[in-house]
Motif scaffolding. Structure first.
Motif, PDB file in Angstrom:
ATOM      1  N   THR A  59      -3.035  14.497 -10.862  1.00  0.00           N
ATOM      2  CA  THR A  59      -3.329  13.274 -10.112  1.00  0.00           C
ATOM      3  C   THR A  59      -2.260  12.208 -10.339  1.00  0.00           C
ATOM      4  O   THR A  59      -1.760  11.628  -9.369  1.00  0.00           O
ATOM      5  CB  THR A  59      -4.731  12.753 -10.490  1.00  0.00           C
ATOM      6  N   PRO A  60      -1.865  11.945 -11.597  1.00  0.00           N
ATOM      7  CA  PRO A  60      -0.800  10.944 -11.800  1.00  0.00           C
ATOM      8  C   PRO A  60       0.499  11.305 -11.081  1.00  0.00           C
ATOM      9  O   PRO A  60       1.182  10.422 -10.565  1.00  0.00           O
ATOM     10  CB  PRO A  60      -0.591  10.934 -13.314  1.00  0.00           C
ATOM     11  N   ASP A  61       0.809  12.601 -11.000  1.00  0.00           N
ATOM     12  CA  ASP A  61       2.034  13.026 -10.325  1.00  0.00           C
ATOM     13  C   ASP A  61       1.964  12.701  -8.832  1.00  0.00           C
ATOM     14  O   ASP A  61       2.932  12.219  -8.248  1.00  0.00           O
ATOM     15  CB  ASP A  61       2.269  14.514 -10.553  1.00  0.00           C
ATOM     16  N   ILE A  62       0.807  12.946  -8.215  1.00  0.00           N
ATOM     17  CA  ILE A  62       0.647  12.623  -6.786  1.00  0.00           C
ATOM     18  C   ILE A  62       0.790  11.119  -6.578  1.00  0.00           C
ATOM     19  O   ILE A  62       1.493  10.664  -5.675  1.00  0.00           O
ATOM     20  CB  ILE A  62      -0.709  13.129  -6.254  1.00  0.00           C
ATOM     21  N   ASN A  76       4.449   9.974  -7.200  1.00  0.00           N
ATOM     22  CA  ASN A  76       5.342  10.404  -6.126  1.00  0.00           C
ATOM     23  C   ASN A  76       5.073   9.642  -4.835  1.00  0.00           C
ATOM     24  O   ASN A  76       5.997   9.407  -4.054  1.00  0.00           O
ATOM     25  CB  ASN A  76       5.230  11.902  -5.892  1.00  0.00           C
ATOM     26  N   ALA A  77       3.818   9.268  -4.605  1.00  0.00           N
ATOM     27  CA  ALA A  77       3.513   8.467  -3.421  1.00  0.00           C
ATOM     28  C   ALA A  77       4.208   7.108  -3.524  1.00  0.00           C
ATOM     29  O   ALA A  77       4.738   6.599  -2.538  1.00  0.00           O
ATOM     30  CB  ALA A  77       2.004   8.302  -3.269  1.00  0.00           C
ATOM     31  N   SER A  81       6.971   6.563  -5.327  1.00  0.00           N
ATOM     32  CA  SER A  81       8.406   6.842  -5.246  1.00  0.00           C
ATOM     33  C   SER A  81       8.844   7.068  -3.806  1.00  0.00           C
ATOM     34  O   SER A  81       9.927   6.647  -3.405  1.00  0.00           O
ATOM     35  CB  SER A  81       8.761   8.066  -6.078  1.00  0.00           C
ATOM     36  N   ALA A  82       8.003   7.745  -3.028  1.00  0.00           N
ATOM     37  CA  ALA A  82       8.339   8.031  -1.633  1.00  0.00           C
ATOM     38  C   ALA A  82       8.512   6.738  -0.838  1.00  0.00           C
ATOM     39  O   ALA A  82       9.307   6.674   0.093  1.00  0.00           O
ATOM     40  CB  ALA A  82       7.265   8.901  -0.993  1.00  0.00           C
ATOM     41  N   LYS A  83       7.772   5.723  -1.225  1.00  0.00           N
ATOM     42  CA  LYS A  83       7.877   4.426  -0.556  1.00  0.00           C
ATOM     43  C   LYS A  83       8.936   3.541  -1.205  1.00  0.00           C
ATOM     44  O   LYS A  83       9.150   2.425  -0.791  1.00  0.00           O
ATOM     45  CB  LYS A  83       6.528   3.695  -0.583  1.00  0.00           C
ATOM     46  N   ASN A  84       9.552   4.082  -2.263  1.00  0.00           N
ATOM     47  CA  ASN A  84      10.569   3.353  -3.003  1.00  0.00           C
ATOM     48  C   ASN A  84      10.050   2.001  -3.495  1.00  0.00           C
ATOM     49  O   ASN A  84      10.715   0.980  -3.380  1.00  0.00           O
ATOM     50  CB  ASN A  84      11.838   3.168  -2.170  1.00  0.00           C
ATOM     51  N   ILE A  85       8.819   2.028  -4.013  1.00  0.00           N
ATOM     52  CA  ILE A  85       8.208   0.822  -4.561  1.00  0.00           C
ATOM     53  C   ILE A  85       7.644   1.150  -5.922  1.00  0.00           C
ATOM     54  O   ILE A  85       7.508   2.308  -6.296  1.00  0.00           O
ATOM     55  CB  ILE A  85       7.065   0.282  -3.653  1.00  0.00           C
ATOM     56  N   LYS A  86       7.310   0.122  -6.642  1.00  0.00           N
ATOM     57  CA  LYS A  86       6.631   0.282  -7.916  1.00  0.00           C
ATOM     58  C   LYS A  86       5.225  -0.251  -7.747  1.00  0.00           C
ATOM     59  O   LYS A  86       5.000  -1.150  -6.940  1.00  0.00           O
ATOM     60  CB  LYS A  86       7.361  -0.488  -9.022  1.00  0.00           C
ATOM     61  N   PRO A  87       4.268   0.269  -8.491  1.00  0.00           N
ATOM     62  CA  PRO A  87       2.932  -0.285  -8.416  1.00  0.00           C
ATOM     63  C   PRO A  87       2.984  -1.786  -8.682  1.00  0.00           C
ATOM     64  O   PRO A  87       3.777  -2.258  -9.481  1.00  0.00           O
ATOM     65  CB  PRO A  87       2.171   0.445  -9.534  1.00  0.00           C
ATOM     66  N   GLU A  88       2.102  -2.521  -8.003  1.00  0.00           N
ATOM     67  CA  GLU A  88       2.096  -3.972  -8.134  1.00  0.00           C
ATOM     68  C   GLU A  88       1.900  -4.406  -9.579  1.00  0.00           C
ATOM     69  O   GLU A  88       2.435  -5.408 -10.011  1.00  0.00           O
ATOM     70  CB  GLU A  88       1.009  -4.567  -7.244  1.00  0.00           C
ATOM     71  N   ASN A  92       0.821  -1.210   0.000  1.00  0.00           N
ATOM     72  CA  ASN A  92       0.000   0.000   0.000  1.00  0.00           C
ATOM     73  C   ASN A  92       0.853   1.256   0.000  1.00  0.00           C
ATOM     74  O   ASN A  92       1.950   1.283   0.537  1.00  0.00           O
ATOM     75  CB  ASN A  92      -0.899   0.024   1.228  1.00  0.00           C
ATOM     76  N   ILE A  93       0.300   2.276  -0.613  1.00  0.00           N
ATOM     77  CA  ILE A  93       0.919   3.592  -0.545  1.00  0.00           C
ATOM     78  C   ILE A  93      -0.003   4.463   0.284  1.00  0.00           C
ATOM     79  O   ILE A  93      -1.156   4.129   0.517  1.00  0.00           O
ATOM     80  CB  ILE A  93       1.135   4.214  -1.940  1.00  0.00           C
ATOM     81  N   ASN A  94       0.495   5.579   0.738  1.00  0.00           N
ATOM     82  CA  ASN A  94      -0.321   6.498   1.498  1.00  0.00           C
ATOM     83  C   ASN A  94      -0.367   7.823   0.745  1.00  0.00           C
ATOM     84  O   ASN A  94       0.567   8.622   0.813  1.00  0.00           O
ATOM     85  CB  ASN A  94       0.240   6.684   2.912  1.00  0.00           C
ATOM     86  N   LEU A  95      -1.461   8.025   0.018  1.00  0.00           N
ATOM     87  CA  LEU A  95      -1.620   9.274  -0.733  1.00  0.00           C
ATOM     88  C   LEU A  95      -1.666  10.464   0.207  1.00  0.00           C
ATOM     89  O   LEU A  95      -1.211  11.553  -0.133  1.00  0.00           O
ATOM     90  CB  LEU A  95      -2.895   9.214  -1.573  1.00  0.00           C
ATOM     91  N   GLY A  96      -2.218  10.258   1.395  1.00  0.00           N
ATOM     92  CA  GLY A  96      -2.318  11.344   2.366  1.00  0.00           C
ATOM     93  C   GLY A  96      -0.976  11.926   2.746  1.00  0.00           C
ATOM     94  O   GLY A  96      -0.833  13.135   2.925  1.00  0.00           O
ATOM     95  N   GLU A  97       0.035  11.066   2.857  1.00  0.00           N
ATOM     96  CA  GLU A  97       1.384  11.556   3.174  1.00  0.00           C
ATOM     97  C   GLU A  97       1.902  12.469   2.067  1.00  0.00           C
ATOM     98  O   GLU A  97       2.496  13.510   2.340  1.00  0.00           O
ATOM     99  CB  GLU A  97       2.347  10.385   3.377  1.00  0.00           C
ATOM    100  N   GLU A  98       1.678  12.059   0.823  1.00  0.00           N
ATOM    101  CA  GLU A  98       2.139  12.861  -0.311  1.00  0.00           C
ATOM    102  C   GLU A  98       1.371  14.173  -0.389  1.00  0.00           C
ATOM    103  O   GLU A  98       1.942  15.235  -0.636  1.00  0.00           O
ATOM    104  CB  GLU A  98       2.001  12.075  -1.620  1.00  0.00           C
ATOM    105  N   ILE A  99       0.081  14.122  -0.170  1.00  0.00           N
ATOM    106  CA  ILE A  99      -0.742  15.333  -0.198  1.00  0.00           C
ATOM    107  C   ILE A  99      -0.314  16.284   0.915  1.00  0.00           C
ATOM    108  O   ILE A  99      -0.152  17.486   0.694  1.00  0.00           O
ATOM    109  CB  ILE A  99      -2.235  14.971  -0.104  1.00  0.00           C
ATOM    110  N   SER A 100      -0.094  15.738   2.107  1.00  0.00           N
ATOM    111  CA  SER A 100       0.350  16.554   3.242  1.00  0.00           C
ATOM    112  C   SER A 100       1.701  17.205   2.947  1.00  0.00           C
ATOM    113  O   SER A 100       1.904  18.396   3.219  1.00  0.00           O
ATOM    114  CB  SER A 100       0.447  15.688   4.495  1.00  0.00           C
TER     115      SER A 100
END
Length: 117
Positions: free
Chosen positions: A61-64, A67-68, A70-77, A2-10
């Motif tokens: 939206t794609p940028d958020i 980046n979410a 990337s922040a977790k240093n993961i790729k989408p599943e 999982n990623i946390n969009l809220g962290e990126e938005i914050s």
């Protein structure tokens, strides 16, 4: 994973020196919604609300989303061959359409993309 969009938005909101109230007003969403999104792992957010937040933060939206990840240093599943997630989403939606509709949409997108250059 999982990623946390809220962290990126914050992060983006604070970077732009906006309060949660400012972001709520700019995105036409409630302060409670922005606060819950940023402080919890509840990612129950519609694409329309995410679009509103992205516009309020002067981004896409794609940028958020990217980046979410990337922040977790993961790729989408379902990330294949380094194709960005938003391109995969468009492709998946096109596959759901009948062939003639998908062809019309693709032609329209190509025209639009050429006009942007």
């Amino acid at each position: 994973m999982n990623i946390n969009l809220g962290e990126e938005i914050s992060r983006r909101r604070r970077e732009q020196k906006l309060t949660q109230e400012d972001l709520a007003e700019l995105s036409d969403l409630s302060v409670n919604f922005i606060s819950r999104l940023e402080r919890t792992k509840d990612q129950n957010i519609s694409i329309q609300k995410l679009d509103s937040i992205a516009r309020a933060l002067n981004t896409s939206t794609p940028d958020i989303i990217n980046n979410a990840y990337s922040a977790k240093n993961i790729k989408p599943e379902n990330h294949v061959n380094n194709t960005p997630i938003f391109i995969q989403k468009v492709t998946n939606e096109l596959r759901k359409l009948p062939d003639d509709q998908a062809e019309r949409v693709c032609k329209s997108l190509i025209v639009l993309l050429k006009e942007m250059n």
